[in-house]
Design a protein around this motif. Structure first.
Motif, PDB file in Angstrom:
ATOM      1  N   LEU A  18       0.838  -1.198   0.000  1.00 16.75           N
ATOM      2  CA  LEU A  18       0.000   0.000   0.000  1.00 16.75           C
ATOM      3  C   LEU A  18       0.874   1.251   0.000  1.00 16.75           C
ATOM      4  CD1 LEU A  18      -2.796  -0.746   2.613  1.00 16.75           C
ATOM      5  CD2 LEU A  18      -2.980  -0.756   0.142  1.00 16.75           C
ATOM      6  N   GLY A  19       0.555   2.137  -0.916  1.00 17.87           N
ATOM      7  CA  GLY A  19       1.208   3.434  -0.927  1.00 17.87           C
ATOM      8  C   GLY A  19       0.214   4.507  -0.544  1.00 17.87           C
ATOM      9  N   PRO A  20       0.643   5.753  -0.447  1.00 21.61           N
ATOM     10  CA  PRO A  20      -0.272   6.827  -0.085  1.00 21.61           C
ATOM     11  C   PRO A  20      -1.454   6.940  -1.038  1.00 21.61           C
ATOM     12  CG  PRO A  20       1.966   7.675  -0.454  1.00 21.61           C
ATOM     13  CD  PRO A  20       2.003   6.197  -0.646  1.00 21.61           C
ATOM     14  N   GLU A  21      -1.240   6.596  -2.308  1.00 21.05           N
ATOM     15  CA  GLU A  21      -2.331   6.705  -3.280  1.00 21.05           C
ATOM     16  C   GLU A  21      -3.492   5.776  -2.932  1.00 21.05           C
ATOM     17  OE1 GLU A  21       0.428   3.532  -4.672  1.00 21.05           O
ATOM     18  OE2 GLU A  21       0.761   5.598  -4.054  1.00 21.05           O
ATOM     19  N   HIS A  22      -3.202   4.612  -2.331  1.00 16.51           N
ATOM     20  CA  HIS A  22      -4.264   3.697  -1.916  1.00 16.51           C
ATOM     21  C   HIS A  22      -5.108   4.309  -0.800  1.00 16.51           C
ATOM     22  CE1 HIS A  22      -1.255   0.943  -3.720  1.00 16.51           C
ATOM     23  NE2 HIS A  22      -2.343   0.386  -4.222  1.00 16.51           N
ATOM     24  N   TRP A  23      -4.439   4.964   0.112  1.00 16.94           N
ATOM     25  CA  TRP A  23      -5.145   5.617   1.215  1.00 16.94           C
ATOM     26  C   TRP A  23      -5.974   6.791   0.702  1.00 16.94           C
ATOM     27  CZ3 TRP A  23      -5.511   3.749   6.054  1.00 16.94           C
ATOM     28  CH2 TRP A  23      -4.610   2.743   6.433  1.00 16.94           C
ATOM     29  N   ASP A  29     -13.322   7.354  -1.572  1.00 14.95           N
ATOM     30  CA  ASP A  29     -14.492   6.463  -1.498  1.00 14.95           C
ATOM     31  C   ASP A  29     -15.315   6.760  -0.251  1.00 14.95           C
ATOM     32  OD1 ASP A  29     -13.709   5.240  -3.864  1.00 14.95           O
ATOM     33  OD2 ASP A  29     -12.798   3.497  -2.865  1.00 14.95           O
ATOM     34  N   ALA A  30     -14.638   6.921   0.872  1.00 17.06           N
ATOM     35  CA  ALA A  30     -15.338   7.229   2.125  1.00 17.06           C
ATOM     36  C   ALA A  30     -16.010   8.594   2.050  1.00 17.06           C
ATOM     37  CB  ALA A  30     -14.359   7.187   3.298  1.00 17.06           C
ATOM     38  N   LEU A  44     -10.772   3.230   7.398  1.00 17.79           N
ATOM     39  CA  LEU A  44     -10.026   3.105   6.138  1.00 17.79           C
ATOM     40  C   LEU A  44      -9.062   1.934   6.217  1.00 17.79           C
ATOM     41  CD1 LEU A  44      -9.155   6.829   5.242  1.00 17.79           C
ATOM     42  CD2 LEU A  44     -10.982   5.414   4.299  1.00 17.79           C
ATOM     43  N   ALA A  45      -8.350   1.816   7.336  1.00 13.19           N
ATOM     44  CA  ALA A  45      -7.412   0.702   7.519  1.00 13.19           C
ATOM     45  C   ALA A  45      -8.142  -0.639   7.439  1.00 13.19           C
ATOM     46  CB  ALA A  45      -6.691   0.841   8.857  1.00 13.19           C
ATOM     47  N   ALA A  46      -9.289  -0.720   8.099  1.00 12.75           N
ATOM     48  CA  ALA A  46     -10.063  -1.971   8.057  1.00 12.75           C
ATOM     49  C   ALA A  46     -10.477  -2.291   6.625  1.00 12.75           C
ATOM     50  CB  ALA A  46     -11.293  -1.860   8.956  1.00 12.75           C
ATOM     51  N   GLY A  47     -10.917  -1.277   5.887  1.00 11.32           N
ATOM     52  CA  GLY A  47     -11.317  -1.484   4.497  1.00 11.32           C
ATOM     53  C   GLY A  47     -10.166  -1.914   3.609  1.00 11.32           C
ATOM     54  N   LEU A  48      -8.967  -1.461   3.947  1.00  6.60           N
ATOM     55  CA  LEU A  48      -7.783  -1.831   3.161  1.00  6.60           C
ATOM     56  C   LEU A  48      -7.142  -3.126   3.654  1.00  6.60           C
ATOM     57  CD1 LEU A  48      -6.202   1.735   2.800  1.00  6.60           C
ATOM     58  CD2 LEU A  48      -7.172   0.351   0.959  1.00  6.60           C
ATOM     59  N   SER A  54      -0.167   1.194   9.650  1.00  3.57           N
ATOM     60  CA  SER A  54       0.267   1.330   8.258  1.00  3.57           C
ATOM     61  C   SER A  54       0.032   2.740   7.736  1.00  3.57           C
ATOM     62  CB  SER A  54      -0.488   0.312   7.401  1.00  3.57           C
ATOM     63  OG  SER A  54      -0.317   0.578   6.036  1.00  3.57           O
ATOM     64  N   PHE A  55      -1.053   3.351   8.195  1.00  2.00           N
ATOM     65  CA  PHE A  55      -1.404   4.714   7.780  1.00  2.00           C
ATOM     66  C   PHE A  55      -0.262   5.681   8.092  1.00  2.00           C
ATOM     67  CE2 PHE A  55      -3.051   8.864   9.054  1.00  2.00           C
ATOM     68  CZ  PHE A  55      -3.781   9.239   7.930  1.00  2.00           C
ATOM     69  N   TYR A  56       0.322   5.511   9.271  1.00  2.00           N
ATOM     70  CA  TYR A  56       1.327   6.468   9.745  1.00  2.00           C
ATOM     71  C   TYR A  56       2.692   6.320   9.071  1.00  2.00           C
ATOM     72  CZ  TYR A  56      -2.289   7.757  12.965  1.00  2.00           C
ATOM     73  OH  TYR A  56      -3.478   8.200  13.474  1.00  2.00           O
ATOM     74  N   TRP A  57       2.840   5.326   8.217  1.00  2.00           N
ATOM     75  CA  TRP A  57       4.042   5.252   7.392  1.00  2.00           C
ATOM     76  C   TRP A  57       3.986   6.306   6.290  1.00  2.00           C
ATOM     77  CZ3 TRP A  57       8.484   2.942   8.220  1.00  2.00           C
ATOM     78  CH2 TRP A  57       8.529   1.872   9.107  1.00  2.00           C
TER      79      TRP A  57
END
Length: 194
Positions: A18-23, A29-30, A44-48, A54-57
């Motif tokens: 996952l890169g920032p573009e996925h988030w 979408d949200a 968002l994390a649960a959906g991914l 992972s978000f904070y990377w």
């Protein structure tokens, strides 16, 4: 225990890909589904399929994600399109025809509405929407001026076209059938006639 380790490794593999573009995409979408309040790290994390760690990377915090979402919306929905049209070397009327087609065919009508709703409640998003509107209208006004319209006429006709396109986004986002190409062609003829 082994099962838990395997699950953790599987989540880590997904997170590594996952890169920032996925988030950002998940954030869009949200946003479309539930407004800016729905853009939250844990869902968002649960959906991914990853942990929120992972978000904070990729992001400092939720505000960082929201700013990047606005920047992506502005870049992809405005600047990249204008650059592509300007770079085409096509005459002004053809660029305007292509722009109208891009806007009508865009699958982001619901995103457009969601970002505008966000802009009504957030000064930062509101500034982005206003900046996008100025940029888009400035580009169209320039095309109409190239076609020989006066400054005042170009400004008024630009606003009329912009309002028509925003109305089309709102109509189609709520499930209405898209307006037929012949109607848009007629509008283009009206807007460009001197």
């Amino acid at each position: 225990m082994v099962s838990g380790v395997k699950k953790a490794r599987a989540r880590r593999k997904v997170a590594d890909k996952l890169g920032p573009e996925h988030w950002v995409r998940a954030g869009f979408d949200a946003l479309v589904r539930g407004g800016v309040e729905a853009v939250r790290v844990e869902p968002l994390a649960a959906g991914l399929g990853v942990t929120k760690g992972s978000f904070y990377w990729h992001f400092v915090d939720r505000g960082d994600l929201l700013r990047r979402m606005l920047a992506r919306w502005e870049g992809e929905g405005t600047h990249q399109i204008i650059e592509r049209l300007r770079g085409s070397g096509a005459p002004a009327r053809e660029q305007l025809t292509l722009l109208m087609a891009i806007c009508r065919e865009s699958a982001h009508g619901s995103l457009e509405g969601a970002v505008r709703a966000w802009g009504a409640t957030s000064p930062e998003a509101g500034e982005a929407v206003a900046r996008v509107d100025r940029t888009r209208e400035g580009f169209v006004e320039g095309l109409l001026r190239e076609m020989g319209l006066s400054a005042a006429s170009a400004r008024h006709r630009t606003r009329a076209l912009y309002l028509a396109l925003l109305g089309e986004f709102a109509r189609t986002a709520s499930g209405a059938e898209p307006t037929s190409p012949s109607v848009w062609e007629e509008l283009l003829t009206l807007l460009t006639s001197r």
